[in-house]
Design an enzyme around this catalytic site. Structure first.
Site, PDB file in Angstrom:
ATOM      1  N   GLU A  91      12.965  49.315  28.269  1.00  0.00           N
ATOM      2  CA  GLU A  91      11.980  48.806  27.140  1.00  0.00           C
ATOM      3  C   GLU A  91      10.732  48.626  27.813  1.00  0.00           C
ATOM      4  OE1 GLU A  91      14.173  46.532  28.428  1.00  0.00           O
ATOM      5  OE2 GLU A  91      12.742  44.796  28.812  1.00  0.00           O
ATOM      6  N   MET A 104      13.017  33.055  39.425  1.00  0.00           N
ATOM      7  CA  MET A 104      13.671  33.423  38.458  1.00  0.00           C
ATOM      8  C   MET A 104      15.121  32.493  38.689  1.00  0.00           C
ATOM      9  SD  MET A 104      15.172  36.859  36.863  1.00  0.00           S
ATOM     10  CE  MET A 104      16.564  36.857  37.664  1.00  0.00           C
TER      11      MET A 104
HETATM   12  N1  UDH Z   1      18.096  37.205  27.406  1.00  0.00           N
HETATM   13  C1  UDH Z   1      18.554  36.179  26.763  1.00  0.00           C
HETATM   14  N2  UDH Z   1      20.064  36.356  26.349  1.00  0.00           N
HETATM   15  C2  UDH Z   1      20.859  37.274  26.873  1.00  0.00           C
HETATM   16  C3  UDH Z   1      20.114  38.447  27.344  1.00  0.00           C
HETATM   17  C4  UDH Z   1      18.588  38.287  27.839  1.00  0.00           C
HETATM   18  O1  UDH Z   1      18.207  35.421  26.453  1.00  0.00           O
HETATM   19  O2  UDH Z   1      21.797  37.379  26.477  1.00  0.00           O
HETATM   20  C5  UDH Z   1      16.517  37.436  27.490  1.00  0.00           C
HETATM   21  C6  UDH Z   1      16.149  36.333  28.540  1.00  0.00           C
HETATM   22  O3  UDH Z   1      14.775  35.999  28.087  1.00  0.00           O
HETATM   23  C7  UDH Z   1      16.039  37.090  29.668  1.00  0.00           C
HETATM   24  C8  UDH Z   1      15.615  38.796  28.975  1.00  0.00           C
HETATM   25  O4  UDH Z   1      16.231  38.797  28.137  1.00  0.00           O
HETATM   26  O5  UDH Z   1      15.280  36.422  30.547  1.00  0.00           O
HETATM   27  C9  UDH Z   1      15.773  39.620  30.220  1.00  0.00           C
HETATM   28  O6  UDH Z   1      17.204  39.551  30.405  1.00  0.00           O
HETATM   29  P1  UDH Z   1      17.454  39.443  31.888  1.00  0.00           P
HETATM   30  O7  UDH Z   1      17.105  38.157  32.419  1.00  0.00           O
HETATM   31  O8  UDH Z   1      19.269  39.458  32.020  1.00  0.00           O
HETATM   32  O9  UDH Z   1      17.378  40.459  32.802  1.00  0.00           O
HETATM   33  P2  UDH Z   1      17.374  40.857  34.296  1.00  0.00           P
HETATM   34  O10 UDH Z   1      16.524  41.760  34.782  1.00  0.00           O
HETATM   35  O11 UDH Z   1      18.881  40.699  34.657  1.00  0.00           O
HETATM   36  O12 UDH Z   1      16.339  39.486  34.965  1.00  0.00           O
HETATM   37  C10 UDH Z   1      19.589  41.751  34.794  1.00  0.00           C
HETATM   38  C11 UDH Z   1      21.153  41.283  35.399  1.00  0.00           C
HETATM   39  C12 UDH Z   1      21.073  40.536  36.338  1.00  0.00           C
HETATM   40  C13 UDH Z   1      22.112  41.030  37.259  1.00  0.00           C
HETATM   41  C14 UDH Z   1      22.114  40.153  38.252  1.00  0.00           C
HETATM   42  C15 UDH Z   1      22.955  40.555  39.776  1.00  0.00           C
HETATM   43  N3  UDH Z   1      22.521  39.910  40.811  1.00  0.00           N
HETATM   44 MN    MN Z   2      16.235  37.328  34.370  1.00  0.00          MN
END
Ligand code: UDH
Ligand code: MN
Length: 348
Positions: free
Chosen positions: A262, A289
């Protein structure tokens, strides 16, 4: 000596003269008294009086009341300085497991229903912070704890909106952010929108949460990636767009369910409009993070590459103008506006 003698005539005229004098002084007294009455009436109702040119009493009076009004209404505030004197630079972030919402509320008494504005100057931008959220309460608490004082040091007029996806259908970050944009604009005509992951905490308050001539990406580096840009063109995590820039690209696509794609789609929309993404210097645009695993309900979106191939064809009809949702509740909490929405589920 008859009644018509000259002496008598004189006396009779003199009597009239005294009478005349008497009545004139009575009239003069009444006039002064009336003047006082008018004056005291005008003191209480002065703002509505009309000024008759040449009426010096009224003129004097009007300048007196103008001065009184100036005393009672505060003078207009000057614009906040271009660089806030309150900035501290790199910050020592803490993530105490004992932290409670009540603590964060009492640390931020100047915030009301998620909104704050500087008391001694007029903020240069009005900024809505939009946080897509589901079941990340601890992360939200840490973010609120750091973000409120951070934004206050930047002398911004801001409000924080948390957009909660109701139900357990697959998560859709982009659609929640479209909803946040539309809901926040019902409150106020915000100039600038910050799309903010709940788990990213800024490490340096020189990373300004304001918008620019071009869309701005605020996360150059994060602890987990060795503070290097994730990949060329990355536009995820935290980004800033003006109300007009976001409208011009028709917002985010609503069709990305699950993790990924997205933010790249939004970058493509921006590039299609010949806008250019800006970034602050790498030593400033740093984030921590909060560690987390992949959430259930936010699995990797296997369709994301296919969808990204269609952005150019669909962006005009997939976005803000096609975002349908149902607001289930809108609560004005002390530190944020909590919007809970039903955004549906992916079409299969
Ligand atoms: N979010 C939520 N709840 C959820 C999913 C996503 O609040 O169930 C929101 C939240 O603001 C989050 C954002 O969506 O910060 C992005 O989602 P994310 O933090 O899961 O994405 P990121 O890329 O992580 O940080 C992806 C998976 C991480 C796997 C780690 C393995 N080492
Ligand atoms: Mn995250």
């Amino acid at each position: 000596m008859g009644f018509c003698s000259p002496v008598f005539k004189f006396l009779r005229r003199g009597k009239y003269f005294v009478l005349l004098l008497l009545s004139l002084s009575v009239l003069a007294w009444i006039a002064t008294f009336k003047g006082e009455m008018v004056k005291s009436f005008q003191v209480s109702s002065a703002p509505t009086q009309t000024l008759v040119k040449g009426d010096s009493l009224r003129e004097k009076f009007s300048s007196f009341t103008a001065a009184t009004i100036r005393l009672s209404t505060p003078p207009p505030k000057a614009d906040c300085p271009l660089e806030s004197p309150l900035l501290q630079g790199a910050l020592q972030l803490t993530f105490e497991s004992s932290l409670k919402l009540k603590d964060v509320e009492s640390e931020n008494k100047g915030v009301s229903e998620g909104e704050y504005e500087p008391s001694d100057c007029t903020a240069r931008q009005n900024v809505a912070i939009l946080i897509p959220h589901r079941s990340r309460e601890r992360h939200l608490l840490y973010l609120l704890h750091h973000l409120h004082p951070f934004l206050q040091r930047q002398q911004i007029h801001y409000a924080i909106y948390v957009i909660q996806q109701a139900g357990d259908a697959t998560f859709n970050r982009a659609k929640l952010l479209n909803v946040g944009y539309m809901e926040a604009l019902k409150d106020y005509s915000w100039d600038c929108f910050i799309f903010h992951d709940v788990d990213l905490v800024p490490e340096n308050d020189h990373n300004l949460y304001i918008c620019d001539k071009q869309p701005k990406h605020l996360v150059v580096g994060r602890n987990a990636t060795g503070y290097k840009l994730h990949y060329k063109g990355y536009f995820g995590g935290v980004s800033a767009m003006t109300r007009e820039q976001f409208l011009q690209v028709n917002g985010f696509s609503n069709t990305y369910w699950g993790w990924g794609g997205e933010d790249d789609d939004l970058r493509k929309r921006i590039e299609l409009q010949k806008m250019k993404i800006m970034r602050p210097p790498a030593d400033i645009a740093r984030y921590t993070m909060v560690f987390h695993k992949r959430d259930s309900g936010n699995e990797i979106n296997k369709d994301r590459m296919k969808l990204l191939g269609r952005t150019q064809q669909v962006w005009r009809k997939d976005g803000l103008n096609s975002c349908s949702y149902k607001t289930l509740s809108l609560e004005r909490m002390p530190l944020y506006v909590n919007v809970t929405v039903d955004i549906g589920k992916p079409q299969s």
